[in-house]
Scaffold this active site. Structure first.
Site, PDB file in Angstrom:
ATOM      1  N   GLU A 173       0.924  -1.306  -0.046  1.00 16.22           N
ATOM      2  CA  GLU A 173      -0.191  -0.333  -0.182  1.00 16.22           C
ATOM      3  C   GLU A 173       0.571   1.222   0.230  1.00 16.22           C
ATOM      4  OE1 GLU A 173      -2.580  -0.032   3.222  1.00 16.22           O
ATOM      5  OE2 GLU A 173      -2.831   2.380   3.470  1.00 16.22           O
ATOM      6  N   GLU A 178      -1.942  11.222   3.642  1.00 14.54           N
ATOM      7  CA  GLU A 178      -3.734  10.842   4.167  1.00 14.54           C
ATOM      8  C   GLU A 178      -3.795  12.804   5.202  1.00 14.54           C
ATOM      9  OE1 GLU A 178      -4.462   6.585   5.718  1.00 14.54           O
ATOM     10  OE2 GLU A 178      -2.395   7.464   5.706  1.00 14.54           O
TER      11      GLU A 178
END
Length: 427
Positions: A173, A178
């Site tokens: 990932e 974020e």
């Protein structure tokens, strides 16, 4: 990591077992996006990169996203203890008629949706390109204005396309951006893989100066991804580079196809739940998503690489013998200055590869021309900061002594951001 991440999410799984199993039948081929202006890293000119995916989100207000480029996931996410239900269609993900995608998180439940904790309290949206588009290497970027508020969790990220076969975190990932609402001025970039996932992910944060909040304006979030190296930037400022050397012997799972994801979560282990201070609805506004990759092929054509004093990377006397010096010299258009940056991570001239002598990793190790052999000594990354980096050494291509005289040898050195480590690749 630059800041503690207590109760960081355990993983960001697909929303249901059916979603994961569906991936086993997805194709891995590239789906070409509509032509659009390239948004390549400053280290390359427009001719040096090809846009492989682009969505500018043009269309009438209220329209759903292009189903040829995106699929919309539905359901809840117990794995992170998120509070939202992701809806289908254009209810929570729609164009605004002004060239933006708007993903909206609302405190509502018009469909009597059921979540892991009971009747859902919020709705939002999550989109991905699985089965539509994957990429291996290149520049992946989005220009966005993120939302704000306690418990709000926007993300722009990628998953390995083999997740349906190997599971998470073996799939890998790459979190490009974020943000958690309690840190309005900070975003995070993180890698997750086998043995370094969840709260043990490898990453760093980037904070705006002067107490600014990311929700106040659009910002461009990007990774520049090449064999064995990934570099994160915000608005062109590089804040992190990761290579296999950062993993402490654990497996690097980022040399394969990945697909792209956009979502706006509400609540969860990491951000915590919304509270009375959280204004709702909240919106993640996306101006564009673009992916570009090298168009050159190993050993083909090429162009000059210029650097300090406007001079060019040059093969001494145009020699082709193994060990021929690579130097700085007046740009003259000869074949000794024609370099091809290949999708395999090599930089080639005269049919041979730019090579770190004896595979060295120490400061001052000289570079040379050598038969291409696929070794780590011949792998180079060209991130947005205009560095040329050897990931094995985690060092930059450097002009010895910072001298712009003809014949100045090139070497590797700890990356400092100095002018003698800045390069412009053209074709």
């Amino acid at each position: 990591m630059d800041s503690p991440r207590l109760s960081r999410r355990s993983r960001r799984l697909f929303l249901s077992l059916a979603s994961v199993l569906a991936l086993t039948s997805l194709t891995t081929g590239l789906a070409q996006g509509a032509p659009a202006p390239a948004a390549e890293a400053p280290a390359r000119t427009a001719a040096a990169a090809a846009v492989t995916f682009s969505d500018e989100f043009d269309g009438p207000a209220g329209a759903a996203v292009d189903g040829g480029k995106w699929q919309i996931e539905t359901g809840d996410n117990v794995n992170n203890h998120e509070r939202q239900y992701y809806t289908a269609g254009n209810r929570n993900a729609a164009l605004d008629g002004q060239g933006h995608l708007v993903i909206t998180a609302r405190k509502e439940n018009p469909g009597n949706y059921q979540c892991w904790y009971g009747r859902c309290e919020y709705t939002s949206a999550r989109l991905n390109t699985a089965g539509k588009f994957t990429t291996t290497y290149g520049r992946v970027e989005a220009r966005m204005k993120i939302p704000r508020g306690q418990g709000i969790w926007p993300a722009f990220w990628m998953l390995g396309n083999d997740i349906g076969q190997v599971g998470w975190p073996n799939s890998g990932e790459i979190d490009i951006m974020e943000n958690v609402g309690f840190e309005p001025g900070t975003v995070h970039g993180t890698l997750h893989g086998p043995g370094y996932s969840g709260s043990d992910g490898i990453g760093a944060g980037y904070s705006l100066p002067g107490g600014q909040a990311f929700a106040d304006a659009f910002h461009t979030f990007a990774v520049d991804w090449s064999p064995n190296a990934i570099t994160w930037s915000v608005d062109g400022t590089v804040y992190q580079r990761r290579t296999p050397a950062d993993l402490g012997g654990r497996q690097w799972v980022f040399n394969k196809p990945f697909f792209v994801i956009l979502n706006l979560a509400v609540g969860g282990y990491w951000p915590g739940d919304p509270d009375g201070s959280t204004p709702l609805p909240q919106q993640l506004v996306v101006d564009y998503v673009r992916v570009s990759s090298d168009s050159g092929q190993p050993g083909g054509g090429g162009g000059p690489i210029s650097g300090l004093g406007g001079k060019c990377v040059d093969v001494a006397a145009g020699g082709t013998a193994n060990g021929t010096a690579v130097q700085l010299y007046d740009c003259n258009g000869t074949a000794a200055q024609q370099w091809s940056v290949g999708g395999d991570g090599t930089i080639r001239a005269l049919g041979k590869c730019l090579d770190v002598a004896s595979g060295g990793t120490a400061n001052g190790t000289q570079v040379q021309l050598w038969d291409c052999n696929g070794s780590a000594a011949q792998q180079w990354a060209t991130p947005a900061a205009r560095d040329i980096v050897n990931p094995q050494a985690d060092k930059c291509l450097d002009v010895t002594g910072g001298s712009a005289v003809n014949g100045a040898r090139l070497q590797i050195w700890t990356c400092t951001g100095a002018a003698n480590q800045k390069w412009t690749v053209t074709r």
